[in-house]
Design a protein around this motif. Structure first.
Motif, PDB file in Angstrom:
ATOM      1  N   LEU A  66      41.767 -31.435 -19.826  1.00 23.39           N
ATOM      2  CA  LEU A  66      41.486 -30.229 -19.051  1.00 23.39           C
ATOM      3  C   LEU A  66      42.763 -29.568 -18.555  1.00 23.39           C
ATOM      4  CD1 LEU A  66      38.452 -31.499 -16.940  1.00 23.39           C
ATOM      5  CD2 LEU A  66      38.402 -30.089 -19.008  1.00 23.39           C
ATOM      6  N   HIS A  67      43.570 -30.296 -17.775  1.00 20.18           N
ATOM      7  CA  HIS A  67      44.799 -29.740 -17.219  1.00 20.18           C
ATOM      8  C   HIS A  67      45.684 -30.856 -16.709  1.00 20.18           C
ATOM      9  CE1 HIS A  67      43.389 -30.437 -13.054  1.00 20.18           C
ATOM     10  NE2 HIS A  67      42.219 -30.130 -13.539  1.00 20.18           N
ATOM     11  N   ARG A  68      46.978 -30.535 -16.586  1.00 19.63           N
ATOM     12  CA  ARG A  68      47.941 -31.490 -16.037  1.00 19.63           C
ATOM     13  C   ARG A  68      47.747 -31.620 -14.534  1.00 19.63           C
ATOM     14  NH1 ARG A  68      53.301 -31.475 -18.263  1.00 19.63           N
ATOM     15  NH2 ARG A  68      53.762 -32.775 -16.470  1.00 19.63           N
ATOM     16  N   ILE A  69      48.069 -32.778 -14.026  1.00 19.15           N
ATOM     17  CA  ILE A  69      48.086 -33.025 -12.587  1.00 19.15           C
ATOM     18  C   ILE A  69      49.537 -33.285 -12.204  1.00 19.15           C
ATOM     19  CG2 ILE A  69      47.396 -34.608 -10.747  1.00 19.15           C
ATOM     20  CD1 ILE A  69      44.775 -35.035 -12.260  1.00 19.15           C
ATOM     21  N   GLY A  70      50.081 -32.423 -11.353  1.00 22.13           N
ATOM     22  CA  GLY A  70      51.456 -32.599 -10.905  1.00 22.13           C
ATOM     23  C   GLY A  70      52.458 -32.370 -12.024  1.00 22.13           C
ATOM     24  N   GLY A  71      53.687 -32.787 -11.748  1.00 21.50           N
ATOM     25  CA  GLY A  71      54.772 -32.645 -12.714  1.00 21.50           C
ATOM     26  C   GLY A  71      55.051 -33.966 -13.410  1.00 21.50           C
ATOM     27  N   ASP A  72      56.222 -34.060 -13.999  1.00 22.96           N
ATOM     28  CA  ASP A  72      56.630 -35.294 -14.664  1.00 22.96           C
ATOM     29  C   ASP A  72      57.125 -36.300 -13.629  1.00 22.96           C
ATOM     30  OD1 ASP A  72      56.118 -33.984 -17.022  1.00 22.96           O
ATOM     31  OD2 ASP A  72      58.212 -33.842 -17.650  1.00 22.96           O
ATOM     32  N   ALA A  73      56.691 -37.547 -13.741  1.00 23.43           N
ATOM     33  CA  ALA A  73      57.205 -38.630 -12.898  1.00 23.43           C
ATOM     34  C   ALA A  73      58.159 -39.466 -13.760  1.00 23.43           C
ATOM     35  CB  ALA A  73      56.067 -39.494 -12.371  1.00 23.43           C
ATOM     36  N   SER A  74      59.419 -39.501 -13.375  1.00 25.24           N
ATOM     37  CA  SER A  74      60.425 -40.241 -14.145  1.00 25.24           C
ATOM     38  C   SER A  74      60.379 -41.728 -13.819  1.00 25.24           C
ATOM     39  CB  SER A  74      61.822 -39.717 -13.824  1.00 25.24           C
ATOM     40  OG  SER A  74      61.924 -38.368 -14.187  1.00 25.24           O
ATOM     41  N   PHE A  75      60.635 -42.533 -14.843  1.00 25.60           N
ATOM     42  CA  PHE A  75      60.734 -43.978 -14.656  1.00 25.60           C
ATOM     43  C   PHE A  75      61.561 -44.557 -15.793  1.00 25.60           C
ATOM     44  CE2 PHE A  75      57.086 -43.377 -17.368  1.00 25.60           C
ATOM     45  CZ  PHE A  75      57.052 -44.459 -18.220  1.00 25.60           C
ATOM     46  N   PRO A  76      62.171 -45.734 -15.606  1.00 25.33           N
ATOM     47  CA  PRO A  76      62.933 -46.341 -16.701  1.00 25.33           C
ATOM     48  C   PRO A  76      61.985 -47.034 -17.678  1.00 25.33           C
ATOM     49  CG  PRO A  76      63.105 -47.692 -14.739  1.00 25.33           C
ATOM     50  CD  PRO A  76      62.302 -46.474 -14.356  1.00 25.33           C
ATOM     51  N   ALA A  77      62.102 -46.684 -18.938  1.00 25.29           N
ATOM     52  CA  ALA A  77      61.273 -47.314 -19.968  1.00 25.29           C
ATOM     53  C   ALA A  77      62.009 -48.517 -20.529  1.00 25.29           C
ATOM     54  CB  ALA A  77      60.978 -46.322 -21.086  1.00 25.29           C
ATOM     55  N   PRO A  78      61.433 -49.699 -20.414  1.00 27.68           N
ATOM     56  CA  PRO A  78      62.126 -50.882 -20.921  1.00 27.68           C
ATOM     57  C   PRO A  78      62.243 -50.853 -22.437  1.00 27.68           C
ATOM     58  CG  PRO A  78      59.925 -51.459 -20.153  1.00 27.68           C
ATOM     59  CD  PRO A  78      60.141 -50.010 -19.830  1.00 27.68           C
ATOM     60  N   GLY A  79      63.414 -51.201 -22.912  1.00 26.76           N
ATOM     61  CA  GLY A  79      63.645 -51.316 -24.347  1.00 26.76           C
ATOM     62  C   GLY A  79      64.045 -52.745 -24.666  1.00 26.76           C
ATOM     63  N   ARG A  80      64.404 -52.989 -25.899  1.00 23.49           N
ATOM     64  CA  ARG A  80      64.781 -54.351 -26.287  1.00 23.49           C
ATOM     65  C   ARG A  80      66.068 -54.796 -25.602  1.00 23.49           C
ATOM     66  NH1 ARG A  80      62.364 -53.157 -31.562  1.00 23.49           N
ATOM     67  NH2 ARG A  80      60.519 -54.471 -31.640  1.00 23.49           N
ATOM     68  N   SER A  81      67.064 -53.897 -25.569  1.00 22.34           N
ATOM     69  CA  SER A  81      68.339 -54.302 -24.985  1.00 22.34           C
ATOM     70  C   SER A  81      68.842 -53.307 -23.944  1.00 22.34           C
ATOM     71  CB  SER A  81      69.387 -54.457 -26.097  1.00 22.34           C
ATOM     72  OG  SER A  81      69.541 -53.221 -26.757  1.00 22.34           O
ATOM     73  N   HIS A  82      68.027 -52.328 -23.607  1.00 23.68           N
ATOM     74  CA  HIS A  82      68.452 -51.294 -22.671  1.00 23.68           C
ATOM     75  C   HIS A  82      67.218 -50.589 -22.114  1.00 23.68           C
ATOM     76  CE1 HIS A  82      67.742 -49.334 -26.516  1.00 23.68           C
ATOM     77  NE2 HIS A  82      67.474 -48.247 -25.830  1.00 23.68           N
ATOM     78  N   THR A  83      67.457 -49.675 -21.220  1.00 28.35           N
ATOM     79  CA  THR A  83      66.361 -48.818 -20.780  1.00 28.35           C
ATOM     80  C   THR A  83      66.704 -47.387 -21.154  1.00 28.35           C
ATOM     81  OG1 THR A  83      67.347 -48.538 -18.612  1.00 28.35           O
ATOM     82  CG2 THR A  83      65.723 -50.307 -18.850  1.00 28.35           C
ATOM     83  N   ARG A  84      65.697 -46.606 -21.419  1.00 25.65           N
ATOM     84  CA  ARG A  84      65.910 -45.197 -21.707  1.00 25.65           C
ATOM     85  C   ARG A  84      65.057 -44.382 -20.755  1.00 25.65           C
ATOM     86  NH1 ARG A  84      62.618 -43.226 -27.014  1.00 25.65           N
ATOM     87  NH2 ARG A  84      60.869 -44.648 -26.884  1.00 25.65           N
ATOM     88  N   PRO A  85      65.414 -43.133 -20.544  1.00 22.99           N
ATOM     89  CA  PRO A  85      64.639 -42.328 -19.614  1.00 22.99           C
ATOM     90  C   PRO A  85      63.221 -42.101 -20.138  1.00 22.99           C
ATOM     91  CG  PRO A  85      66.278 -40.979 -20.763  1.00 22.99           C
ATOM     92  CD  PRO A  85      66.522 -42.400 -21.148  1.00 22.99           C
ATOM     93  N   ALA A  86      62.279 -42.064 -19.211  1.00 21.12           N
ATOM     94  CA  ALA A  86      60.885 -41.843 -19.581  1.00 21.12           C
ATOM     95  C   ALA A  86      60.217 -41.015 -18.491  1.00 21.12           C
ATOM     96  CB  ALA A  86      60.165 -43.177 -19.744  1.00 21.12           C
ATOM     97  N   VAL A  87      59.181 -40.281 -18.883  1.00 24.96           N
ATOM     98  CA  VAL A  87      58.392 -39.518 -17.926  1.00 24.96           C
ATOM     99  C   VAL A  87      56.916 -39.794 -18.164  1.00 24.96           C
ATOM    100  CG1 VAL A  87      60.093 -37.680 -17.567  1.00 24.96           C
ATOM    101  CG2 VAL A  87      58.346 -37.417 -19.349  1.00 24.96           C
ATOM    102  N   LEU A  88      56.171 -39.816 -17.065  1.00 25.88           N
ATOM    103  CA  LEU A  88      54.720 -39.935 -17.124  1.00 25.88           C
ATOM    104  C   LEU A  88      54.131 -38.568 -16.831  1.00 25.88           C
ATOM    105  CD1 LEU A  88      52.033 -41.498 -17.236  1.00 25.88           C
ATOM    106  CD2 LEU A  88      52.346 -41.995 -14.791  1.00 25.88           C
ATOM    107  N   ARG A  89      53.220 -38.121 -17.690  1.00 26.63           N
ATOM    108  CA  ARG A  89      52.488 -36.873 -17.500  1.00 26.63           C
ATOM    109  C   ARG A  89      51.005 -37.220 -17.385  1.00 26.63           C
ATOM    110  NH1 ARG A  89      55.744 -33.488 -22.114  1.00 26.63           N
ATOM    111  NH2 ARG A  89      57.621 -33.245 -20.859  1.00 26.63           N
ATOM    112  N   LEU A  90      50.429 -36.897 -16.234  1.00 23.61           N
ATOM    113  CA  LEU A  90      49.012 -37.173 -16.033  1.00 23.61           C
ATOM    114  C   LEU A  90      48.172 -35.965 -16.420  1.00 23.61           C
ATOM    115  CD1 LEU A  90      48.194 -39.198 -12.807  1.00 23.61           C
ATOM    116  CD2 LEU A  90      48.478 -39.966 -15.144  1.00 23.61           C
ATOM    117  N   TRP A  91      47.058 -36.250 -17.069  1.00 23.11           N
ATOM    118  CA  TRP A  91      46.108 -35.232 -17.491  1.00 23.11           C
ATOM    119  C   TRP A  91      44.730 -35.540 -16.906  1.00 23.11           C
ATOM    120  CZ3 TRP A  91      46.376 -30.828 -20.468  1.00 23.11           C
ATOM    121  CH2 TRP A  91      47.617 -30.553 -21.056  1.00 23.11           C
TER     122      TRP A  91
END
Length: 144
Positions: A66-91
Motif C-alpha cells: 500500500l505505502h511506505r511507513i517512515g523513512g529508511d532505518a540504517s543498520f549494519p548488515a553482517p557479512g562474512r568478514s565485514h559489515t556493509r551499510p543496510a537500510v530497512l524500508r517498512l511497507w
C-alpha cells in the motif's frame, strides 16, 4: 571497492487492530528476536515488489503493497568478514489471500498497540514502533 547498500523490506500486516510480528530463527546471533517479516530486495526489484515476494515466501500469503511507513532505518548488515551499510524500508501491506504461517520464523504473533514494546525487537525495527501504534487504533482505515 565501495560496498553497495543492502536494502531490506519489512511488511506491516494489520488485521483487526493488530500487527503481525515474526520471531527470527536465523542467523543464530538474531535467533529469538522479533521483526516485521520481510527480507532483502533482489537486484532490479522494487522494494514494493520485494515485500510482496517476501510475504509469499516467509508467510505463505498474498499481499498488496500500500505505502511506505517512515523513512529508511540504517543498520549494519553482517557479512562474512565485514559489515556493509543496510537500510530497512517498512511497507504497509494489505492481506489479500491466505493465513500467515511461520514458514521461516520460530513463531508469529499478532500484537495490539499496547503489546508492541513488550517484545525484544531487532534494533532496525524499533524506530518504526511509534509510527505503527496509531495504525492499530480502532476504526483506522487500511489506506492512508
Amino acid at each position: 571497492m565501495e560496498q553497495q547498500t543492502l536494502v531490506v523490506v519489512g511488511a506491516v500486516v494489520i488485521r483487526d487492530g493488530r500487527v503481525l510480528a515474526a520471531q527470527r530463527a536465523d542467523p543464530p546471533t538474531l535467533r529469538g528476536r522479533w521483526e516485521f517479516p520481510g527480507g532483502k530486495v533482489d537486484p532490479g526489484e522494487s522494494s514494493a515488489d520485494a515485500v510482496v515476494r517476501e510475504c509469499e515466501e516467509e508467510l505463505g500469503v498474498t499481499v498488496r503493497a500500500l505505502h511506505r511507513i517512515g523513512g529508511d532505518a540504517s543498520f549494519p548488515a553482517p557479512g562474512r568478514s565485514h559489515t556493509r551499510p543496510a537500510v530497512l524500508r517498512l511497507w504497509r501491506v494489505e492481506l489479500l489471500d491466505g493465513e500467515p504461517e511461520a514458514l521461516e520464523h520460530l513463531s508469529l504473533r499478532w500484537l495490539t498497540a499496547d503489546d508492541l514494546r513488550t517484545l525484544a525487537w531487532l534494533p532496525a525495527d524499533v524506530p518504526f514502533l511509534d509510527q505503527i501504534a496509531p495504525l492499530l487504533a480502532p476504526g483506522t482505515a487500511t489506506h492512508p
